[in-house]
Design a protein around this motif. Structure first.
Motif, PDB file in Angstrom:
ATOM      1  N   VAL A 272       0.847  -1.201   0.000  1.00 48.37           N
ATOM      2  CA  VAL A 272       0.000   0.000   0.000  1.00 48.37           C
ATOM      3  C   VAL A 272       0.879   1.247   0.000  1.00 48.37           C
ATOM      4  CG1 VAL A 272      -1.616   1.370   1.367  1.00 48.37           C
ATOM      5  CG2 VAL A 272      -1.981  -1.087   1.097  1.00 48.37           C
TER       6      VAL A 272
ATOM      7  N   GLU B  79      -9.140   2.137   1.430  1.00 49.16           N
ATOM      8  CA  GLU B  79      -8.535   1.093   0.598  1.00 49.16           C
ATOM      9  C   GLU B  79      -7.422   0.371   1.359  1.00 49.16           C
ATOM     10  OE1 GLU B  79      -9.988   0.168  -1.952  1.00 49.16           O
ATOM     11  OE2 GLU B  79     -11.222   1.886  -2.481  1.00 49.16           O
ATOM     12  N   TYR B  80      -6.677   1.130   2.167  1.00 50.03           N
ATOM     13  CA  TYR B  80      -5.667   0.517   3.036  1.00 50.03           C
ATOM     14  C   TYR B  80      -6.323  -0.587   3.873  1.00 50.03           C
ATOM     15  CZ  TYR B  80      -2.523   0.247   7.143  1.00 50.03           C
ATOM     16  OH  TYR B  80      -1.714  -0.184   8.162  1.00 50.03           O
TER      17      TYR B  80
ATOM     18  N   LEU C 136      -5.378  -2.402  -4.101  1.00 49.00           N
ATOM     19  CA  LEU C 136      -4.166  -1.802  -4.668  1.00 49.00           C
ATOM     20  C   LEU C 136      -4.475  -1.082  -5.985  1.00 49.00           C
ATOM     21  CD1 LEU C 136      -1.546  -4.645  -3.966  1.00 49.00           C
ATOM     22  CD2 LEU C 136      -1.787  -2.469  -2.746  1.00 49.00           C
TER      23      LEU C 136
ATOM     24  N   THR D 185       2.439   1.807  -3.342  1.00 46.83           N
ATOM     25  CA  THR D 185       1.456   2.212  -4.357  1.00 46.83           C
ATOM     26  C   THR D 185       1.056   3.669  -4.176  1.00 46.83           C
ATOM     27  OG1 THR D 185       0.599  -0.022  -4.473  1.00 46.83           O
ATOM     28  CG2 THR D 185      -0.839   1.718  -5.283  1.00 46.83           C
ATOM     29  N   SER D 186       0.857   4.058  -2.921  1.00 44.07           N
ATOM     30  CA  SER D 186       0.274   5.362  -2.659  1.00 44.07           C
ATOM     31  C   SER D 186       0.731   5.850  -1.299  1.00 44.07           C
ATOM     32  CB  SER D 186      -1.258   5.219  -2.698  1.00 44.07           C
ATOM     33  OG  SER D 186      -1.880   6.435  -2.400  1.00 44.07           O
ATOM     34  N   PRO D 187       1.764   6.716  -1.271  1.00 47.15           N
ATOM     35  CA  PRO D 187       2.306   7.160   0.019  1.00 47.15           C
ATOM     36  C   PRO D 187       1.241   7.815   0.894  1.00 47.15           C
ATOM     37  CG  PRO D 187       3.775   7.761  -1.788  1.00 47.15           C
ATOM     38  CD  PRO D 187       2.506   7.267  -2.418  1.00 47.15           C
ATOM     39  N   LEU D 188       0.358   8.604   0.299  1.00 47.83           N
ATOM     40  CA  LEU D 188      -0.717   9.236   1.068  1.00 47.83           C
ATOM     41  C   LEU D 188      -2.009   8.508   0.748  1.00 47.83           C
ATOM     42  CD1 LEU D 188       0.267  12.921   0.315  1.00 47.83           C
ATOM     43  CD2 LEU D 188       0.505  11.751   2.505  1.00 47.83           C
ATOM     44  N   TYR D 189      -2.082   7.274   1.235  1.00 48.42           N
ATOM     45  CA  TYR D 189      -3.144   6.394   0.782  1.00 48.42           C
ATOM     46  C   TYR D 189      -4.517   6.743   1.351  1.00 48.42           C
ATOM     47  CZ  TYR D 189      -1.709   4.460   5.245  1.00 48.42           C
ATOM     48  OH  TYR D 189      -1.358   4.331   6.548  1.00 48.42           O
ATOM     49  N   ASP D 190      -5.533   6.337   0.625  1.00 52.35           N
ATOM     50  CA  ASP D 190      -6.924   6.364   1.074  1.00 52.35           C
ATOM     51  C   ASP D 190      -7.072   5.273   2.143  1.00 52.35           C
ATOM     52  OD1 ASP D 190      -9.639   5.921   1.391  1.00 52.35           O
ATOM     53  OD2 ASP D 190     -10.094   5.968  -0.749  1.00 52.35           O
TER      54      ASP D 190
ATOM     55  N   ALA E 148      -9.114  -2.205   3.323  1.00 51.29           N
ATOM     56  CA  ALA E 148      -9.585  -3.327   2.495  1.00 51.29           C
ATOM     57  C   ALA E 148      -8.440  -4.274   2.173  1.00 51.29           C
ATOM     58  CB  ALA E 148     -10.229  -2.802   1.202  1.00 51.29           C
TER      59      ALA E 148
ATOM     60  N   GLU F 158      -3.974   7.599  -7.126  1.00 48.47           N
ATOM     61  CA  GLU F 158      -2.695   8.295  -7.313  1.00 48.47           C
ATOM     62  C   GLU F 158      -2.642   9.015  -8.658  1.00 48.47           C
ATOM     63  OE1 GLU F 158       0.496   8.705  -5.617  1.00 48.47           O
ATOM     64  OE2 GLU F 158      -0.985   8.495  -4.020  1.00 48.47           O
TER      65      GLU F 158
END
Lengths: 412, 412
Positions: free
Chosen positions: A54, A65-66, B80, A57-62, A68, B87
């Motif tokens: 995670v 989704e993290y 993911l 993929t996305s440093p400032l993730y949602d 999930a 992103e």
């Protein structure tokens, strides 16, 4: 039949063999007549792998989704544990958080359990199912999305189930065999405690003894859940491990239950702050809004209308704290000459319910440190705890000296 | 906005880099104005790992727990993929089967989709979400337990969503760039088809061309879903890949669309069976009840009241078939002298809608094989297909000869 909750952490279910060993422990309790709710973590390493993906993929993730993604490891263990028990002819099935349902707030990645309706699982117990395996760490939000409870959240899942199902006890199986008077790696004289009060465990948990997640202890205290910490790697007797329970259930106890320590504490000082009413409020409001968790606070005696303000905070928040006070200075909210950060410190704490009725613990602690030539930089106290900040190089020495002085190697 | 369904198989999402590449393809379609539903498989290898754990834990596993375990890989990819699209500033979120919900039967490990209510996802599209990523292969039973659709089930998920959402098209991204007249590894002259009729694809899919799961093609045919197979590893134009569509949409086509083959077919013969009414029914009922999928059947001319009965079935069902007929014999249901199994055979099929209106395809096929000196052991035909069983050593030769004879290297 009485209900027992058993929780197995990541190292206890790391391989199919270990899952089998854990299942055998569950079988023993079923044979004693318990209906068992098993809370499982992900196989060790799995959650870290998912968290890594995670982050990459996305440093400032949602965070939705993290949740999930990272909740999937527990589902795998739950299913495998159910299959293992079925192989042993124990009627069992797995439940994911949303199936129970474990209702939580919508605060993704740090959700709080709001309700666990026991009906679904109880009706299966009534039909003859003996073990419900529940994926720990996860729940479902009012919006129907998967939530997680924060790292170590499976402990909290376990205690919440014990409360919701009025379980006789909540057994937390982990890779240590109980709660110690201090870390055995620091003092060879560390002794395993048979019992410890919730309040003491709470102080120890939040002070860096990483046996139980703090929130799980809070929850256990609130709902009077008997919590037992024990090793999944040793043959168990009925009184193995450490029982975390209400103060009243501990007949005899030492004044001091344990010595805790933390290396992750930094000392910060604002030099020469204008000493006027409201200035402390301004400083600590700025730090709080900057996301800094301030622990200890000391204000020096004022000289010529100026003073030094010192606090401690986690080491990884030092940069954030520096930015927060610098911003407050440029906004004209506070004024100071200099900010000094000292990350070369450690926090040592002595914890014990007995302090409530015994005076002199603080004095003895200071004498012991003084006799070893250890300078105390900051002090804070609560009703059942005294913490000091010292140079990090003296940490082990201080722990050992205090452990000796309070005779923690001896049971009460 | 028109809806497009895009499905990415395990090799297309095997790494974070590949997920990024897939997400870029999705972004292209979003930019064209589509609301996109993305169906994802598990990262390649993940499902096999989970299946392996289940088998090791419990050889005769509870299919409900199997489903709970093996469905977890798709959840990881879905989350993911959502994060990757976010992103790229594309509004996206993931959905697990139970969240949509994908309502299925309770036939665990081989469930069928019964209904996909579009409301939840459509309301998010209405709010501005552009991509719904759905974990493929999974659904939820009427009892609220997780189901899976069988291996390759994500193709079926994709087509079912395309039908439920009346999608303009269902694009299946895979590791090949379309459907070929035959396997390019067997004939260098194999040609990619621009279009193929559902009926032809169905015959090819069930004949061992492993591009699409058979059920997904059936479903696409029933609901008139335009299905496109294309590679996720190549730059795509609008007419890339192969379109699987209704016969009417194909203006010009060869009489024969393709040559399929299968190595996994065995020929079995019951020697000297009493030839009386009902005996075929008895034999094939016994095989069916024994779990044997019989494909081709041939009965020899009867001599002196006895005959030989020959059939083909998958190679891995030979032992099962032998047991089924032996049991039927000892129960007095059938009578025979001997059972012979020949696993050294291959099935070759020519498939084409054009056969309906063109005679002589079978005759030509038999002439071609005869000219190569290849003996035909068993023949079956359908309206759009002719299949023969031959010695396996001639398989490649037969495919190449038929491909040449029907001039499949040339477009119509």
């Amino acid at each position: 039949m009485p209900v027992l909750v058993m929780k197995f952490g990541g190292t206890s279910v790391a391989t199919l063999d270990r899952i089998r060993r854990a299942a055998k422990r569950v079988g023993v309790e079923v044979a004693k007549g318990y209906d068992v709710i098993v809370i499982v973590s992900a196989m060790s390493g799995k959650t870290n792998e998912l968290v890594g993906w995670v982050g990459e993929t996305s440093p400032l993730y949602d965070a939705r989704e993290y949740d999930a993604v990272v909740s999937s490891g527990e589902n795998v263990t739950a299913g495998l544990m159910a299959l293992t028990l079925q192989e042993m002819d124990v009627p069992a099935r797995s439940w994911q958080g949303w199936q129970v349902p474990v209702k939580t707030t919508s605060a993704h990645s740090a959700a709080r359990i709001e309700e666990i309706p026991p009906e679904n699982i109880m009706s299966k117990f009534a039909e003859g199912m003996r073990v419900a395996i529940v994926a720990g760490f996860q729940g479902v939000s009012p919006e129907g999305r998967i939530t997680t409870l924060g790292r170590g959240g499976s402990d909290t899942t376990a205690v919440a189930f014990a409360a919701a199902f009025e379980a006789e006890r909540c057994d937390i199986y982990t890779d240590v065999d109980g709660v110690y008077t201090t870390d055995p790696r620091v003092s060879a004289k560390a002794r395993k405690l048979d019992k410890i009060a919730f309040e003491e465990m709470l102080e120890l948990a939040s002070l860096g003894a990483k046996v139980l997640q703090t929130r799980s202890v809070e929850l256990a205290m609130r709902y009077k859940v008997k919590l037992r910490v024990l090793s999944s790697f040793e043959e168990q007797s009925d009184d193995a491990g450490t029982l975390v329970c209400a103060e009243e259930e501990i007949m005899e106890s030492n004044v001091v239950a344990g010595v805790a320590f933390s290396r992750d504490e930094a000392k910060m000082t604002l030099v020469s702050v204008a000493d006027r009413p409201g200035i402390a409020a301004n400083i600590f409001t700025a730090l709080s809004e900057g996301g800094v968790n301030v622990d200890m606070i000391v204000q020096n005696i004022s000289e010529e209308g100026r003073t030094d303000m010192t606090w401690s905070c986690p080491t990884d928040q030092v940069v954030r704290a520096q930015k927060a006070v610098a911003d407050a200075k440029s906004d004209g909210i506070i004024n100071y000459h200099e900010i000094i950060a000292d990350t070369d410190v450690a926090k040592i704490s002595v914890v014990g319910i007995g302090m409530r009725s015994h005076t002199g613990v603080a004095a003895k602690m200071f004498q012991v440190l003084s006799a070893e030539g250890i300078n105390i930089k900051v002090i804070t106290t609560s009703e059942i705890k005294i913490s000091v900040l010292i140079d990090r190089k003296y940490m082990e020495l201080a722990v050992q000296a205090l452990h000796d002085a309070f005779e923690l190697e001896k049971a009460a």
